[in-house]
Scaffold this motif. Structure first.
Motif, PDB file in Angstrom:
ATOM      1  N   THR A 435      29.341  26.177  71.358  1.00 65.53           N
ATOM      2  CA  THR A 435      30.782  26.030  71.560  1.00 65.53           C
ATOM      3  C   THR A 435      31.544  26.313  70.275  1.00 65.53           C
ATOM      4  OG1 THR A 435      30.358  24.343  73.243  1.00 65.53           O
ATOM      5  CG2 THR A 435      32.588  24.456  72.352  1.00 65.53           C
ATOM      6  N   SER A 436      31.032  25.785  69.153  1.00 60.59           N
ATOM      7  CA  SER A 436      31.664  26.030  67.864  1.00 60.59           C
ATOM      8  C   SER A 436      31.657  27.514  67.529  1.00 60.59           C
ATOM      9  CB  SER A 436      30.941  25.237  66.772  1.00 60.59           C
ATOM     10  OG  SER A 436      31.390  25.596  65.487  1.00 60.59           O
ATOM     11  N   ALA A 437      30.550  28.195  67.848  1.00 57.89           N
ATOM     12  CA  ALA A 437      30.464  29.633  67.591  1.00 57.89           C
ATOM     13  C   ALA A 437      31.505  30.390  68.398  1.00 57.89           C
ATOM     14  CB  ALA A 437      29.063  30.136  67.932  1.00 57.89           C
ATOM     15  N   VAL A 438      31.718  29.986  69.639  1.00 56.19           N
ATOM     16  CA  VAL A 438      32.732  30.630  70.487  1.00 56.19           C
ATOM     17  C   VAL A 438      34.124  30.387  69.922  1.00 56.19           C
ATOM     18  CG1 VAL A 438      33.783  30.639  72.781  1.00 56.19           C
ATOM     19  CG2 VAL A 438      31.293  30.535  72.551  1.00 56.19           C
ATOM     20  N   LEU A 439      34.387  29.159  69.497  1.00 55.95           N
ATOM     21  CA  LEU A 439      35.699  28.848  68.920  1.00 55.95           C
ATOM     22  C   LEU A 439      35.930  29.597  67.615  1.00 55.95           C
ATOM     23  CD1 LEU A 439      35.907  24.975  69.454  1.00 55.95           C
ATOM     24  CD2 LEU A 439      37.363  26.693  70.525  1.00 55.95           C
ATOM     25  N   ASN A 440      34.860  29.843  66.881  1.00 60.35           N
ATOM     26  CA  ASN A 440      34.965  30.473  65.566  1.00 60.35           C
ATOM     27  C   ASN A 440      34.985  32.000  65.647  1.00 60.35           C
ATOM     28  OD1 ASN A 440      35.169  29.755  62.774  1.00 60.35           O
ATOM     29  ND2 ASN A 440      33.146  30.649  62.440  1.00 60.35           N
ATOM     30  N   ALA A 441      34.675  32.536  66.827  1.00 62.57           N
ATOM     31  CA  ALA A 441      34.649  33.989  66.996  1.00 62.57           C
ATOM     32  C   ALA A 441      36.064  34.546  66.949  1.00 62.57           C
ATOM     33  CB  ALA A 441      33.987  34.351  68.317  1.00 62.57           C
ATOM     34  N   PRO A 442      36.255  35.730  66.350  1.00 61.92           N
ATOM     35  CA  PRO A 442      37.584  36.348  66.329  1.00 61.92           C
ATOM     36  C   PRO A 442      38.112  36.518  67.751  1.00 61.92           C
ATOM     37  CG  PRO A 442      36.070  37.541  64.907  1.00 61.92           C
ATOM     38  CD  PRO A 442      35.237  36.579  65.699  1.00 61.92           C
ATOM     39  N   ALA A 443      39.318  36.044  67.992  1.00 66.96           N
ATOM     40  CA  ALA A 443      39.894  36.134  69.337  1.00 66.96           C
ATOM     41  C   ALA A 443      41.405  36.136  69.257  1.00 66.96           C
ATOM     42  CB  ALA A 443      39.414  34.962  70.201  1.00 66.96           C
ATOM     43  N   THR A 444      42.006  36.776  70.212  1.00 63.27           N
ATOM     44  CA  THR A 444      43.462  36.779  70.337  1.00 63.27           C
ATOM     45  C   THR A 444      43.837  35.766  71.403  1.00 63.27           C
ATOM     46  OG1 THR A 444      43.572  39.112  69.778  1.00 63.27           O
ATOM     47  CG2 THR A 444      45.502  38.145  70.864  1.00 63.27           C
ATOM     48  N   PRO A 445      44.708  34.801  71.083  1.00 63.48           N
ATOM     49  CA  PRO A 445      45.044  33.780  72.072  1.00 63.48           C
ATOM     50  C   PRO A 445      45.608  34.400  73.345  1.00 63.48           C
ATOM     51  CG  PRO A 445      45.893  33.201  69.901  1.00 63.48           C
ATOM     52  CD  PRO A 445      45.426  34.611  69.814  1.00 63.48           C
ATOM     53  N   ALA A 446      45.120  33.917  74.482  1.00 58.92           N
ATOM     54  CA  ALA A 446      45.701  34.354  75.744  1.00 58.92           C
ATOM     55  C   ALA A 446      47.089  33.757  75.875  1.00 58.92           C
ATOM     56  CB  ALA A 446      44.811  33.890  76.892  1.00 58.92           C
ATOM     57  N   ARG A 447      47.842  34.293  76.794  1.00 60.42           N
ATOM     58  CA  ARG A 447      49.211  33.820  76.977  1.00 60.42           C
ATOM     59  C   ARG A 447      49.192  32.323  77.306  1.00 60.42           C
ATOM     60  NH1 ARG A 447      53.694  36.282  81.239  1.00 60.42           N
ATOM     61  NH2 ARG A 447      55.419  34.930  80.570  1.00 60.42           N
ATOM     62  N   GLY A 448      49.982  31.565  76.581  1.00 62.72           N
ATOM     63  CA  GLY A 448      50.055  30.126  76.796  1.00 62.72           C
ATOM     64  C   GLY A 448      48.887  29.348  76.220  1.00 62.72           C
ATOM     65  N   GLN A 449      47.978  30.001  75.515  1.00 58.69           N
ATOM     66  CA  GLN A 449      46.813  29.327  74.933  1.00 58.69           C
ATOM     67  C   GLN A 449      47.019  29.178  73.433  1.00 58.69           C
ATOM     68  OE1 GLN A 449      43.076  31.059  76.008  1.00 58.69           O
ATOM     69  NE2 GLN A 449      41.926  29.974  74.439  1.00 58.69           N
ATOM     70  N   LEU A 450      47.092  27.936  72.971  1.00 62.54           N
ATOM     71  CA  LEU A 450      47.436  27.682  71.576  1.00 62.54           C
ATOM     72  C   LEU A 450      46.209  27.630  70.663  1.00 62.54           C
ATOM     73  CD1 LEU A 450      50.220  24.971  72.015  1.00 62.54           C
ATOM     74  CD2 LEU A 450      50.458  27.449  71.859  1.00 62.54           C
ATOM     75  N   LEU A 451      45.031  27.387  71.214  1.00 59.24           N
ATOM     76  CA  LEU A 451      43.815  27.324  70.409  1.00 59.24           C
ATOM     77  C   LEU A 451      42.929  28.514  70.774  1.00 59.24           C
ATOM     78  CD1 LEU A 451      42.062  25.675  68.387  1.00 59.24           C
ATOM     79  CD2 LEU A 451      41.033  24.550  70.373  1.00 59.24           C
ATOM     80  N   PRO A 452      42.830  29.513  69.892  1.00 58.97           N
ATOM     81  CA  PRO A 452      42.034  30.711  70.217  1.00 58.97           C
ATOM     82  C   PRO A 452      40.595  30.350  70.586  1.00 58.97           C
ATOM     83  CG  PRO A 452      43.319  31.068  68.230  1.00 58.97           C
ATOM     84  CD  PRO A 452      43.466  29.611  68.566  1.00 58.97           C
ATOM     85  N   GLY A 453      40.113  30.952  71.658  1.00 57.42           N
ATOM     86  CA  GLY A 453      38.739  30.728  72.083  1.00 57.42           C
ATOM     87  C   GLY A 453      38.516  29.465  72.877  1.00 57.42           C
ATOM     88  N   MET A 454      39.545  28.625  73.076  1.00 58.81           N
ATOM     89  CA  MET A 454      39.347  27.337  73.737  1.00 58.81           C
ATOM     90  C   MET A 454      38.825  27.503  75.162  1.00 58.81           C
ATOM     91  SD  MET A 454      41.994  24.356  74.842  1.00 58.81           S
ATOM     92  CE  MET A 454      42.407  25.250  76.340  1.00 58.81           C
ATOM     93  N   LYS A 455      39.475  28.370  75.926  1.00 60.18           N
ATOM     94  CA  LYS A 455      39.061  28.505  77.319  1.00 60.18           C
ATOM     95  C   LYS A 455      37.680  29.152  77.417  1.00 60.18           C
ATOM     96  CE  LYS A 455      43.512  28.110  79.559  1.00 60.18           C
ATOM     97  NZ  LYS A 455      44.416  28.607  80.606  1.00 60.18           N
ATOM     98  N   ASN A 456      37.357  30.041  76.500  1.00 57.09           N
ATOM     99  CA  ASN A 456      36.003  30.601  76.480  1.00 57.09           C
ATOM    100  C   ASN A 456      34.970  29.517  76.191  1.00 57.09           C
ATOM    101  OD1 ASN A 456      36.983  33.161  76.971  1.00 57.09           O
ATOM    102  ND2 ASN A 456      37.061  33.739  74.810  1.00 57.09           N
TER     103      ASN A 456
END
Length: 495
Positions: A435-456
């Motif tokens: 989970t930490s690796a997913v959160l730490n991966a480069p990502a562009t926040p989806a619309r309305g998503q304030l924490l990049p990678g959270m939903k992933n």
């Protein structure tokens, strides 16, 4: 003070617990023994939750990202998971009283020292030391209870209190962590220290003494403990660093290969050692293996979810630490209220159905969190998840403990229980790392998503629970019509 020494007339006699408690008319000494042993377990439950609420504040203060913060949680759990079986063996071979008191002392001192540190590596190292101490504290404390309280109502009552302390430690840790973080995150590291030393002082007075056993170093499977812990440590490091290095990079593949080689070495050692930590033949039991796999997913899912959701509500939504703690509290309250009353339910359902129902509830709760948007009120985006998790965890956890030990020979009950607890801790480490690796991966926040990678990240958690649910459903279907000891086990309501 020995029996040959005399006390002054005005001295207060030292309170001693009887060797075996056979009724429910407990003396003050018995209650003090429970305070010491159950208090130490309370601190173990408290430690994960109290630090979890403080993680965003620690990150801001020490300028740490998600990958570094997860090591503060994983350091503790790695030490716990990697050496729990060795801790159980030590408690069996060496004086359990001395093992318990020494381990709780180390835990307390490490807590106090860590509160004054600012170097992340030093903090993580001491978190690992605390986890190692807990790995010796828990089996030694359990052994003290089983040898102090006779089978039947006295032991069931003591175990009921013991289990309740674990659940309440986690639940109260959320609130305590929130309050202390408002004062300063260092207070969350400090608090368990002095409390642990108080339990040591009480335990020194009331835990029955036993003669020293003669043991040989060959009776301790140190090679097995080191290879198992090393394999888990390298695996977690590989997964956490993979987003930066690349999943197909040489360093990542090399680390994964080292982890696999260490686990292979562990297997060889266990097969050849005269006193292995794990008699591998016990894994021929499908009910035991299933319980361990389900426990891995159950524990891993929640620890990873708490980590993700805490970062989201504090860093993205701007909630206070105490607000975050109160948001998670309903799950712990449900566990405390429901768990002691599940005996008749699990007896009627059977353990496999209880595990399946619990896993499905947890998976559904995490899936509901995927609907979240910044404008959603708490009652819509987090409360349903907490309530479903509380019900699901209670059902699954109680069923897991029964299934993991049902049908196992008396002399291997401790091993079966230790394996389950190791799987619970290992699940927390591995799923949190992914989970930490997913959160730490480069990502562009989806619309309305304030924490990049959270939903992933939550997708991963839902996937883990869904996979475990499907595995359980398939296992339940394959065993239908064939009763097993686990299916017929009677669960005491006090467990």
């Amino acid at each position: 003070m020995t029996s040959s020494q005399t006390r002054p007339p005005d001295a207060v006699p030292v309170t001693r617990a009887p060797t075996v408690v056979r009724d429910l008319n407990w003396t003050p000494a018995v209650w003090l023994l429970l305070v010491a042993v159950c208090g130490a377990l309370f601190l173990d439950g408290l430690d994960t939750s109290i630090i979890g609420v403080a993680l965003p504040s620690i990150g801001h203060s020490l300028h740490l990202g998600a990958s570094s913060l997860q090591w503060i949680v994983s350091g503790y759990v790695l030490g716990f998971a990697g050496l729990l079986l060795l801790g159980g063996r030590t408690a069996d071979l060496v004086n359990r009283r001395n093992v318990f008191l020494a381990a709780v002392t180390v835990y307390g001192v490490a807590s106090i020292v860590s509160a004054g540190l600012s170097d992340q590596f030093a903090i993580i190292a001491l978190r690992f030391v605390k986890g190692v101490a807990a790995a010796f504290t828990v089996p030694a404390g359990l052994s003290i209870l089983t040898t102090t309280f006779a089978e039947g109502r006295p032991r069931n009552r003591a175990f009921g209190i013991y289990t309740l302390c674990s659940a309440s430690g986690y639940s109260l840790g959320l609130v305590i962590g929130g309050l202390l973080t408002e004062v300063g995150w260092r207070a969350t590291l400090l608090l368990p220290g002095p409390v642990a030393l108080v339990f040591v002082a009480i335990g020194w007075k009331v835990i029955p003494r036993a003669g020293a056993a003669r043991v040989r170093l060959a009776q301790f499977d140190l090679g097995g403990a080191l290879t198992a812990t090393g394999s888990l440590l390298v695996l977690v490091y590989a997964v956490v660093e993979a987003p930066a290095r690349g999943w197909a990079s040489v360093p990542t593949i090399g680390l994964l290969a080292v982890s696999a080689a260490s686990m292979a070495a562990f297997t060889v050692i266990e097969l050849r050692h005269d006193h292995p930590l794990v008699r591998l033949g016990i894994l021929r039991s499908p009910t035991l293996v299933h319980a361990n796999l389900a426990g891995f997913a159950l524990s891993g899912g929640f620890v990873a979810f708490q980590f993700t959701a805490t970062l989201y509500v504090q860093d993205a939504l701007g909630w206070s630490p105490i607000g975050t703690a109160l948001a998670f509290l309903p799950a712990g309250v449900v566990v405390i209220l429901v768990a002691p009353r599940l005996g008749p339910v699990i007896e009627r359902l059977g353990t496999k159905a209880g595990i399946l129902a619990g896993l499905v509830c947890c998976a559904a709760g995490y899936a509901l969190f995927l609907r979240t948007t910044p404008s959603m009120p708490y009652a819509e985006f987090l409360l349903p998840t907490m309530l479903l998790f509380g019900i699901g965890f209670s059902l699954a956890f109680a069923s897991l403990n029964v299934q993991a030990t049902a049908g196992v020979a008396d002399h291997e009950q401790g091993l079966a229980s230790g394996l389950l607890n190791t799987s619970l801790q290992a699940g927390a480490v591995v799923v949190l790392a992914v989970t930490s690796a997913v959160l730490n991966a480069p990502a562009t926040p989806a619309r309305g998503q304030l924490l990049p990678g959270m939903k992933n990240a939550v997708d991963v958690i839902v996937g883990v629970l869904a996979g475990a649910s499907l595995l359980t459903a398939a296992y339940l279907s394959s065993r239908r019509g064939r009763a097993t000891p686990a299916d017929n086990a009677i669960v005491s309501p006090e467990h």
